[in-house]
Design a protein around this motif. Structure first.
Motif, mmCIF file in Angstrom:
data_model
loop_
_atom_site.group_PDB
_atom_site.id
_atom_site.type_symbol
_atom_site.label_atom_id
_atom_site.label_comp_id
_atom_site.label_asym_id
_atom_site.label_seq_id
_atom_site.Cartn_x
_atom_site.Cartn_y
_atom_site.Cartn_z
ATOM 1 N N ARG A 136 85.529 -41.602 -25.548
ATOM 2 C CA ARG A 136 86.211 -43.026 -25.823
ATOM 3 C C ARG A 136 87.434 -42.948 -25.184
ATOM 4 O O ARG A 136 88.414 -42.135 -25.306
ATOM 5 N N SER A 176 89.718 -49.382 -31.584
ATOM 6 C CA SER A 176 89.860 -48.092 -32.300
ATOM 7 C C SER A 176 89.286 -48.140 -33.600
ATOM 8 O O SER A 176 89.358 -47.062 -34.218
ATOM 9 N N ASN A 234 90.286 -45.634 -26.050
ATOM 10 C CA ASN A 234 90.716 -46.772 -27.118
ATOM 11 C C ASN A 234 91.733 -47.682 -26.447
ATOM 12 O O ASN A 234 91.713 -48.857 -26.432
ATOM 13 N N ARG A 243 86.026 -42.718 -34.693
ATOM 14 C CA ARG A 243 87.317 -43.694 -34.172
ATOM 15 C C ARG A 243 88.143 -43.060 -33.601
ATOM 16 O O ARG A 243 88.816 -43.756 -32.382
ATOM 17 N N SER A 244 88.644 -41.877 -33.812
ATOM 18 C CA SER A 244 89.857 -41.150 -33.190
ATOM 19 C C SER A 244 89.078 -40.088 -32.142
ATOM 20 O O SER A 244 90.024 -39.331 -31.579
ATOM 21 N N SER A 245 87.956 -39.946 -31.931
ATOM 22 C CA SER A 245 87.184 -39.000 -31.085
ATOM 23 C C SER A 245 87.393 -37.684 -31.662
ATOM 24 O O SER A 245 87.039 -36.896 -30.922
ATOM 25 N N ASN A 295 89.397 -49.731 -24.494
ATOM 26 C CA ASN A 295 88.281 -50.452 -25.446
ATOM 27 C C ASN A 295 86.963 -50.092 -24.590
ATOM 28 O O ASN A 295 86.132 -51.008 -24.540
ATOM 29 N N THR A 335 89.973 -55.103 -33.041
ATOM 30 C CA THR A 335 90.418 -53.707 -32.584
ATOM 31 C C THR A 335 89.330 -52.728 -32.553
ATOM 32 O O THR A 335 88.812 -52.150 -33.254
#
Length: 122
Positions: A71, A29, A73, A52-54, A76, A27
């Motif tokens: 990014r 994210s 997610n 991970r969540s920007s 990817n 994953t």
């Protein structure tokens, strides 16, 4: 996670380039993503990273205000938008992933892409 960087090339000083790094495997994210660069004969240098969540991004001094990491997610993919490029930005650029939080220490990233060459001419 496996990483594949792309988008490098030759650009004139003052120009722009966008690098992409696609991920496959586990994953996406769940990973903090970083960008590093290396000039032959020199140590690998931190460029920037994104959480991970920007929510959080962090940049090295020489690129802050010129480079932007983002990014997607759902795709990817992590991006490095490089503007106002300078000859000293010439390097092989690597994307990297880690399961922990943001950091500029390269040894804390567990997964690395193969690198893409960026050449900025004066």
């Amino acid at each position: 996670v496996q990483l594949q960087a792309s988008g490098g090339g030759l650009v004139q000083a003052g120009g722009s380039l966008r690098l992409s790094c696609g991920a496959s495997g586990r994953t996406f994210s769940g990973y903090t993503m970083g960008w590093f660069r290396q000039v032959p004969g020199k140590e690998r240098e931190f460029v920037g990273c994104i959480s991970r969540s920007s929510v959080s991004t962090y940049y090295a001094g020489p690129v802050e205000g010129r480079f932007t990491i983002s990014r997607d997610n759902a795709k990817n993919t992590v991006y490095l938008q490089m503007n106002s490029l300078k000859p000293e930005d010439t390097a092989v650029y690597y994307c990297a992933a880690r399961l922990g939080g943001i950091t500029y220490y390269s040894h804390q990233y567990e997964n690395w892409g193969q690198g893409t060459l960026v050449t900025v001419s004066s």
